[in-house]
Design a protein around this motif. Sequence first.
Motif, PDB file in Angstrom:
ATOM      1  N   LYS A 188       0.879  -1.165   0.000  1.00 30.22           N
ATOM      2  CA  LYS A 188       0.000   0.000   0.000  1.00 30.22           C
ATOM      3  C   LYS A 188       0.918   1.218   0.000  1.00 30.22           C
ATOM      4  CE  LYS A 188      -3.689  -2.317   2.568  1.00 30.22           C
ATOM      5  NZ  LYS A 188      -4.483  -2.339   3.827  1.00 30.22           N
ATOM      6  N   PRO A 189       1.130   1.832  -1.150  1.00 34.56           N
ATOM      7  CA  PRO A 189       2.191   2.844  -1.253  1.00 34.56           C
ATOM      8  C   PRO A 189       2.050   4.010  -0.290  1.00 34.56           C
ATOM      9  CG  PRO A 189       0.792   2.836  -3.210  1.00 34.56           C
ATOM     10  CD  PRO A 189       0.433   1.625  -2.427  1.00 34.56           C
ATOM     11  N   LYS A 190       0.857   4.507  -0.090  1.00 42.09           N
ATOM     12  CA  LYS A 190       0.687   5.669   0.784  1.00 42.09           C
ATOM     13  C   LYS A 190       0.909   5.327   2.248  1.00 42.09           C
ATOM     14  CE  LYS A 190      -2.369   8.386  -2.183  1.00 42.09           C
ATOM     15  NZ  LYS A 190      -3.696   9.035  -2.313  1.00 42.09           N
ATOM     16  N   GLU A 191       0.603   4.069   2.610  1.00 41.32           N
ATOM     17  CA  GLU A 191       0.735   3.669   4.011  1.00 41.32           C
ATOM     18  C   GLU A 191       2.121   3.124   4.339  1.00 41.32           C
ATOM     19  OE1 GLU A 191      -1.718   2.874   2.055  1.00 41.32           O
ATOM     20  OE2 GLU A 191      -3.596   3.527   2.989  1.00 41.32           O
ATOM     21  N   THR A 192       2.744   2.413   3.404  1.00 43.84           N
ATOM     22  CA  THR A 192       3.987   1.710   3.739  1.00 43.84           C
ATOM     23  C   THR A 192       5.241   2.279   3.082  1.00 43.84           C
ATOM     24  OG1 THR A 192       3.669   0.122   1.940  1.00 43.84           O
ATOM     25  CG2 THR A 192       2.734  -0.461   4.077  1.00 43.84           C
ATOM     26  N   ILE A 193       5.125   2.844   1.895  1.00 40.60           N
ATOM     27  CA  ILE A 193       6.309   3.334   1.180  1.00 40.60           C
ATOM     28  C   ILE A 193       6.495   4.834   1.370  1.00 40.60           C
ATOM     29  CG2 ILE A 193       7.408   3.587  -1.075  1.00 40.60           C
ATOM     30  CD1 ILE A 193       5.986   1.065  -1.973  1.00 40.60           C
ATOM     31  N   LEU A 194       5.443   5.595   1.159  1.00 34.71           N
ATOM     32  CA  LEU A 194       5.537   7.059   1.200  1.00 34.71           C
ATOM     33  C   LEU A 194       6.107   7.586   2.520  1.00 34.71           C
ATOM     34  CD1 LEU A 194       5.041   9.782  -0.145  1.00 34.71           C
ATOM     35  CD2 LEU A 194       2.671   9.685   0.706  1.00 34.71           C
ATOM     36  N   PRO A 195       5.657   7.114   3.702  1.00 36.49           N
ATOM     37  CA  PRO A 195       6.197   7.661   4.960  1.00 36.49           C
ATOM     38  C   PRO A 195       7.716   7.489   5.078  1.00 36.49           C
ATOM     39  CG  PRO A 195       4.210   6.392   5.379  1.00 36.49           C
ATOM     40  CD  PRO A 195       4.580   6.133   3.955  1.00 36.49           C
ATOM     41  N   ASP A 251      17.476   2.012  -4.462  1.00 36.68           N
ATOM     42  CA  ASP A 251      17.958   1.109  -5.510  1.00 36.68           C
ATOM     43  C   ASP A 251      18.938   0.102  -4.910  1.00 36.68           C
ATOM     44  OD1 ASP A 251      19.139  -0.146  -7.675  1.00 36.68           O
ATOM     45  OD2 ASP A 251      19.701   1.674  -8.724  1.00 36.68           O
ATOM     46  N   LEU A 252      19.881   0.587  -4.099  1.00 36.82           N
ATOM     47  CA  LEU A 252      20.908  -0.279  -3.528  1.00 36.82           C
ATOM     48  C   LEU A 252      20.390  -1.121  -2.366  1.00 36.82           C
ATOM     49  CD1 LEU A 252      23.913   2.220  -3.574  1.00 36.82           C
ATOM     50  CD2 LEU A 252      23.570   0.251  -5.068  1.00 36.82           C
ATOM     51  N   ASN A 253      19.405  -0.602  -1.634  1.00 36.78           N
ATOM     52  CA  ASN A 253      18.900  -1.326  -0.463  1.00 36.78           C
ATOM     53  C   ASN A 253      17.386  -1.159  -0.326  1.00 36.78           C
ATOM     54  OD1 ASN A 253      18.628  -2.740   1.913  1.00 36.78           O
ATOM     55  ND2 ASN A 253      19.492  -1.150   3.221  1.00 36.78           N
ATOM     56  N   PRO A 254      16.614  -1.831  -1.194  1.00 33.88           N
ATOM     57  CA  PRO A 254      15.152  -1.696  -1.119  1.00 33.88           C
ATOM     58  C   PRO A 254      14.537  -2.275   0.149  1.00 33.88           C
ATOM     59  CG  PRO A 254      15.788  -3.378  -2.720  1.00 33.88           C
ATOM     60  CD  PRO A 254      17.046  -2.683  -2.306  1.00 33.88           C
ATOM     61  N   GLN A 255      15.355  -2.978   0.944  1.00 43.72           N
ATOM     62  CA  GLN A 255      14.836  -3.501   2.214  1.00 43.72           C
ATOM     63  C   GLN A 255      14.401  -2.368   3.140  1.00 43.72           C
ATOM     64  OE1 GLN A 255      17.551  -6.029   4.357  1.00 43.72           O
ATOM     65  NE2 GLN A 255      16.008  -6.663   5.846  1.00 43.72           N
ATOM     66  N   ILE A 256      14.911  -1.180   2.892  1.00 37.89           N
ATOM     67  CA  ILE A 256      14.490  -0.002   3.665  1.00 37.89           C
ATOM     68  C   ILE A 256      12.977   0.132   3.628  1.00 37.89           C
ATOM     69  CG2 ILE A 256      14.516   2.539   3.650  1.00 37.89           C
ATOM     70  CD1 ILE A 256      17.452   2.326   2.685  1.00 37.89           C
ATOM     71  N   LEU A 257      12.367  -0.177   2.490  1.00 36.57           N
ATOM     72  CA  LEU A 257      10.916  -0.034   2.335  1.00 36.57           C
ATOM     73  C   LEU A 257      10.148  -1.135   3.051  1.00 36.57           C
ATOM     74  CD1 LEU A 257      10.808   0.975  -1.438  1.00 36.57           C
ATOM     75  CD2 LEU A 257      10.889   2.465   0.568  1.00 36.57           C
ATOM     76  N   GLN A 258      10.845  -2.164   3.527  1.00 37.82           N
ATOM     77  CA  GLN A 258      10.181  -3.264   4.216  1.00 37.82           C
ATOM     78  C   GLN A 258      10.449  -3.266   5.714  1.00 37.82           C
ATOM     79  OE1 GLN A 258      11.716  -6.547   1.752  1.00 37.82           O
ATOM     80  NE2 GLN A 258       9.743  -6.638   0.727  1.00 37.82           N
ATOM     81  N   ARG A 259      11.291  -2.337   6.156  1.00 38.33           N
ATOM     82  CA  ARG A 259      11.543  -2.205   7.580  1.00 38.33           C
ATOM     83  C   ARG A 259      10.521  -1.263   8.211  1.00 38.33           C
ATOM     84  NH1 ARG A 259      14.507  -5.465  10.871  1.00 38.33           N
ATOM     85  NH2 ARG A 259      16.624  -5.797  10.136  1.00 38.33           N
ATOM     86  N   SER A 260      10.247  -1.490   9.492  1.00 40.36           N
ATOM     87  CA  SER A 260       9.318  -0.622  10.218  1.00 40.36           C
ATOM     88  C   SER A 260       9.939   0.764  10.387  1.00 40.36           C
ATOM     89  CB  SER A 260       9.000  -1.215  11.587  1.00 40.36           C
ATOM     90  OG  SER A 260       8.371  -0.261  12.412  1.00 40.36           O
ATOM     91  N   LEU A 261       9.173   1.783  10.042  1.00 41.47           N
ATOM     92  CA  LEU A 261       9.663   3.150  10.189  1.00 41.47           C
ATOM     93  C   LEU A 261       9.854   3.501  11.656  1.00 41.47           C
ATOM     94  CD1 LEU A 261      10.371   5.906   8.953  1.00 41.47           C
ATOM     95  CD2 LEU A 261       7.934   6.472   9.022  1.00 41.47           C
ATOM     96  N   GLU A 262       8.820   3.242  12.456  1.00 37.31           N
ATOM     97  CA  GLU A 262       8.852   3.639  13.867  1.00 37.31           C
ATOM     98  C   GLU A 262       9.769   2.764  14.710  1.00 37.31           C
ATOM     99  OE1 GLU A 262       7.475   6.304  14.915  1.00 37.31           O
ATOM    100  OE2 GLU A 262       6.418   6.771  13.037  1.00 37.31           O
ATOM    101  N   LYS A 263       9.799   1.468  14.416  1.00 34.13           N
ATOM    102  CA  LYS A 263      10.556   0.538  15.259  1.00 34.13           C
ATOM    103  C   LYS A 263      12.005   0.357  14.833  1.00 34.13           C
ATOM    104  CE  LYS A 263       6.494  -2.178  16.603  1.00 34.13           C
ATOM    105  NZ  LYS A 263       5.857  -3.525  16.583  1.00 34.13           N
TER     106      LYS A 263
END
Length: 389
Positions: A113-120, A140-152
Amino acid sequence: MRGSYNKNLFLYHLTVITRTSSPSFLIPSPSSIFRAPNYATVTETLENQSFTVNYLVNNCGFLPDSALHASKYVLFKTPEKPDSVIALFRSFGFSDLQIHNVIRKKPRILVSKPKETILPKLEFLTSKGVSKSQLARLIDLNPQILQRSLEKHLIPTFDLLNNFIRSEERTIASILHSVQILTSATSHRNINLLVDLGVRERSLARLLCHWPWLLLFNSKDLKSMVDEVIKMGVDPSKANFVPALYAKLLPKSMWDRKVELYKSFGLTDDNIREAFVKHPFCMLKSVQKIEACIEFFVKELGWKPVDVTNYPVLLSLNLEKRLVPRAAVLKILMANGVIKSCRHLLAYTVSEEMFFKKYVNRGKDQAPELLKLYREKMNLPVMDSKLMS
């Protein structure tokens, strides 16, 4: 049409089953763990896979084989979600190739969900000063950033790094220097390990600015390297501890080659160890640089090899642009009785301005050619007015 397709699919599976060597698989018993396939589900999965493969090929630049492989990890039957993800990336300046790379590494990003998980996460990084071009390169080099919890995870990790570096700009540079550090769990453990050993905050800031990837090592391996450096006599609380840790990552063959070079000048293991403890960079310079510097001081200035390793910082200074010109000045000063010896460590380590004031200006009356000589040695068309003042 659908009925014909299902019938053909059923016949295909029946053919596969009947080719097996065990006839008991033909009709599973009620108690068997095997169940007859749900052909409606199979049909839907194959259709989704076909749609996904076509989308990846037509919209994301995948080759058919790569798209088929990616479809093992992500399936979708409408373009709305993947379209919105791609549109978000493009709005942040990602190139088609960068978008392709991100999806190739983490296909499931397409059903986020781009607005909820990627955009923030993108907004958080840009709020810290990451430019759009840096952001695209980082993801590009580390897309895992988009799968890690922002707050945690992402925010606490960024804050932890920034607490040592004390500059968001330099923290961003550190992350770009080692892109895994923002998502790795080992960086937290390794920072705590080094702090517990007494490594100073300033030294950790230096590590994070220059060699952040050291924190990505397995904690057990890092502890082993730390113990080895301490055993050599380097104090964790001293500024040279982090460079020493970095130096110990040299391949053993390269380390041994440099040890043998030092020994070829008559230096002992203790001489080499003491030089390393004082200035670990003496083991990071190339074999050619080490050899050239020692030969210069021994042959041109009459030093003993041990005199050089007693001040191992000399091995890190530029031979042509610093050591040779300054030694030439010292030689003239000594010849004119201004100084008694060329063994002035300060003369080689001070700033250009300070050297000029303390040595060149000091002897210009007794040796008027000093200005001309120094200008020629430094390859300067004219003497800098700041130096002359």
